[in-house]
Write a protein that holds these residues in place. Structure first.
Motif, PDB file in Angstrom:
ATOM      1  N   LEU A 128     -24.932  -7.423 -36.724  1.00 39.71           N
ATOM      2  CA  LEU A 128     -25.397  -8.794 -36.655  1.00 39.71           C
ATOM      3  C   LEU A 128     -24.855  -9.504 -35.423  1.00 39.71           C
ATOM      4  O   LEU A 128     -25.434 -10.489 -34.972  1.00 39.71           O
ATOM      5  N   ILE A 129     -23.719  -9.029 -34.887  1.00 42.65           N
ATOM      6  CA  ILE A 129     -23.190  -9.532 -33.630  1.00 42.65           C
ATOM      7  C   ILE A 129     -22.764  -8.344 -32.777  1.00 42.65           C
ATOM      8  O   ILE A 129     -22.578  -7.236 -33.279  1.00 42.65           O
ATOM      9  N   ASP A 130     -22.609  -8.593 -31.493  1.00 45.91           N
ATOM     10  CA  ASP A 130     -22.174  -7.551 -30.569  1.00 45.91           C
ATOM     11  C   ASP A 130     -20.692  -7.261 -30.776  1.00 45.91           C
ATOM     12  O   ASP A 130     -19.898  -8.164 -31.052  1.00 45.91           O
ATOM     13  N   GLY A 131     -20.312  -5.995 -30.657  1.00 43.36           N
ATOM     14  CA  GLY A 131     -18.913  -5.618 -30.831  1.00 43.36           C
ATOM     15  C   GLY A 131     -17.991  -6.317 -29.850  1.00 43.36           C
ATOM     16  O   GLY A 131     -16.817  -6.543 -30.149  1.00 43.36           O
ATOM     17  N   ALA A 132     -18.519  -6.678 -28.672  1.00 44.47           N
ATOM     18  CA  ALA A 132     -17.691  -7.363 -27.680  1.00 44.47           C
ATOM     19  C   ALA A 132     -17.336  -8.777 -28.107  1.00 44.47           C
ATOM     20  O   ALA A 132     -16.412  -9.384 -27.555  1.00 44.47           O
ATOM     21  N   ASP A 133     -18.057  -9.305 -29.110  1.00 45.96           N
ATOM     22  CA  ASP A 133     -17.809 -10.670 -29.564  1.00 45.96           C
ATOM     23  C   ASP A 133     -16.966 -10.720 -30.828  1.00 45.96           C
ATOM     24  O   ASP A 133     -16.723 -11.805 -31.378  1.00 45.96           O
ATOM     25  N   ARG A 134     -16.488  -9.565 -31.287  1.00 46.06           N
ATOM     26  CA  ARG A 134     -15.724  -9.504 -32.537  1.00 46.06           C
ATOM     27  C   ARG A 134     -14.493 -10.418 -32.494  1.00 46.06           C
ATOM     28  O   ARG A 134     -14.271 -11.222 -33.397  1.00 46.06           O
TER      29      ARG A 134
END
Length: 243
Positions: free
Chosen positions: A185-191
């Motif tokens: 649901l979101i990019d891993g870079a934004d975790r």
């Protein structure tokens, strides 16, 4: 013969059996691990049938045929077609990230045929790569569950409203961010940035702050023809508490 003996004597492999480093596959959720564990039972009689597998949360979250057609065929011309900035905003798809009876996180889209506004308290926004949590001010009770919505454009630049709850003491900021990444649901870079701002917003709420919304830059890369713009939340995100 040695391989056969080891197969009989050793426990079945799992997701981490051949990992080259610790926590290499940490991002994979419980639903996926459950499928691997049950399918690799030594006793064939204990392995789930195809019908039983369809009841697993991992397969329940799978996309349908329409998603594949849209992703693999309809968007094929977009590689050499018009720039993303010229694409008209698409209808917001809303869904709920919630825990099942076993404590596993699941994401379910709302009924697209429903006449109800999926998020009537959300302010419509335009832009490209963005995440939005918006809503009216709400002061949650101490220790009570807080309701939030995450508005995010997926890789197809479709707008999704992801509703989820946060319960102090039961949930963690990093845990929710991990589940958002695991569910794609979101990019891993934004975790990390999502978890950090979720923590900041919750802490402000617990301090009875009037600030109910946060806007922050994302770490995920923009498309080649995109320019970061806080006004349209291109490359930015916004978090808010909702009722």
């Amino acid at each position: 013969m040695k391989v056969l003996m080891l197969t009989l004597q050793n426990d079945p492999p799992n997701l981490d059996t051949n990992a080259e480093r610790k926590d290499q596959y940490k991002a994979y959720g419980k639903g996926f691990r459950s499928v691997i564990k049950d399918c690799l039972q030594k006793d064939p009689a204990k392995r789930p049938t195809a019908g039983e597998l369809l009841k697993y949360s991992f397969f329940k979250k799978a996309k349908d045929k329409a998603f594949l057609v849209h992703s693999l065929i309809d968007n094929l011309g977009g590689v050499v077609g018009p720039t993303i900035s010229n694409v008209n905003p698409k209808k917001v798809a809303s869904g709920k990230l919630k825990k099942d009876k076993d404590g596993n996180w699941e994401f379910e889209y709302d009924d697209p045929d429903s006449d109800e506004d999926p998020a009537p308290t959300l302010k419509a926004t335009e832009g490209l790569e963005k995440m939005t949590l918006t809503g009216p001010p709400q002061q949650p009770q101490s220790g009570g569950t807080m309701n939030l919505v995450l508005r995010v454009r997926n890789q197809q630049r479709e707008l999704n409203d992801i509703k989820f709850d946060y319960t102090p003491g039961a949930d963690t900021f990093q845990g929710i961010a991990n589940e958002l990444v695991t569910a794609e649901l979101i990019d891993g870079a934004d975790r990390v940035i999502v978890a950090a701002n979720l923590q900041k917003l919750i802490e402000l709420s617990q301090q009875h702050s009037d600030k109910k919304s946060l806007t922050f830059a994302l770490n995920s890369k923009l498309h080649y023809n995109e320019i970061a713009d806080e006004r349209t939340l291109t490359g930015f995100a916004q978090l808010s508490l909702v009722e």
